[in-house]
Design a protein around this motif. Sequence first.
Motif, mmCIF file in Angstrom:
data_model
loop_
_atom_site.group_PDB
_atom_site.id
_atom_site.type_symbol
_atom_site.label_atom_id
_atom_site.label_comp_id
_atom_site.label_asym_id
_atom_site.label_seq_id
_atom_site.Cartn_x
_atom_site.Cartn_y
_atom_site.Cartn_z
ATOM 1 N N SER A 115 44.031 35.248 40.704
ATOM 2 C CA SER A 115 44.253 36.315 41.670
ATOM 3 C C SER A 115 45.438 35.948 42.548
ATOM 4 O O SER A 115 45.778 34.778 42.701
ATOM 5 N N GLN A 171 47.424 40.604 41.452
ATOM 6 C CA GLN A 171 46.086 40.865 40.929
ATOM 7 C C GLN A 171 45.041 40.597 42.011
ATOM 8 O O GLN A 171 45.027 39.532 42.621
ATOM 9 N N LEU A 173 40.799 40.646 43.054
ATOM 10 C CA LEU A 173 39.412 40.617 42.593
ATOM 11 C C LEU A 173 38.580 41.387 43.600
ATOM 12 O O LEU A 173 38.529 41.029 44.783
ATOM 13 N N SER A 179 38.767 43.159 38.513
ATOM 14 C CA SER A 179 40.177 42.902 38.792
ATOM 15 C C SER A 179 40.974 44.199 38.759
ATOM 16 O O SER A 179 40.713 45.086 37.947
#
Length: 250
Positions: A115, A171, A173, A179
């Motif tokens: 992430s 990215q 979470l 995601s």
Amino acid sequence: MIVSGIFTKRLGRNLLFCPRWMLLLLFTSSLQAQDTIRPAAIIKFTPSMLLDPDNTLTLGAEIPLGTRWSVQQEVGWGNSYTNLWDEHSRYPDKNNWRFRTQLRYYVTKSASKLSGSYFALEYFRKEVFIRQYQAIGHQCNPATGTCAYFEEGFLRTRRRVSVLHGKFGYQWLVPDRMSIEIYVGGGFRKLIVTNDAPLGQANTNLGRTNLFNLRSLRPGNYAPIISLSGGFSLGILLVQKKRKALPLRS
């Protein structure tokens, strides 16, 4: 009196060693296993590939290689029946394949890994197969393009697109198992078009492509051009539990 003295001496010796046994018991009980979560992979779906003129239903998996590195592999397939740009009316028999291999480096290190912001280098390959019913010339002169006669039949055309991209993305979470990812990038792409017609020239250099002939069906080996890329994906984080010992309690 002698027996009493021996018993007292043994009792005192046992009491002397008793705290050590209690300490060992406390140490053993404190080493209880605790489940910790470590990311194993993210299974992804890329909806933006459905919007491409050569649309594909694209699935992929991202696997961590360390605290900051990961590798991602995607594969997709689609046809003109599921196209949003009316490709079915132009090419009733059209199938698209898409492959993408990507190596990532996460700039920001997080506790959950996989992430944050990242840079990536990827190789992308797209294969498009089109089958059309039309008049095909036979006994043709390559110099003039004239043919002795024409015969109706199916012409099979293959478009191969090879791309090398550098990308930047982010990215998330949400909250910790789903995601969401967005990315942009650029690089170079090369197009090769072939067919099974008598005049199909697989290795003819046709010069630089542009926005108008990028999707050309004319056979030839086209020169590389600049390529731009952008999109988003959704995924599910798969985790594995790791047994970790708790520290000794004081």
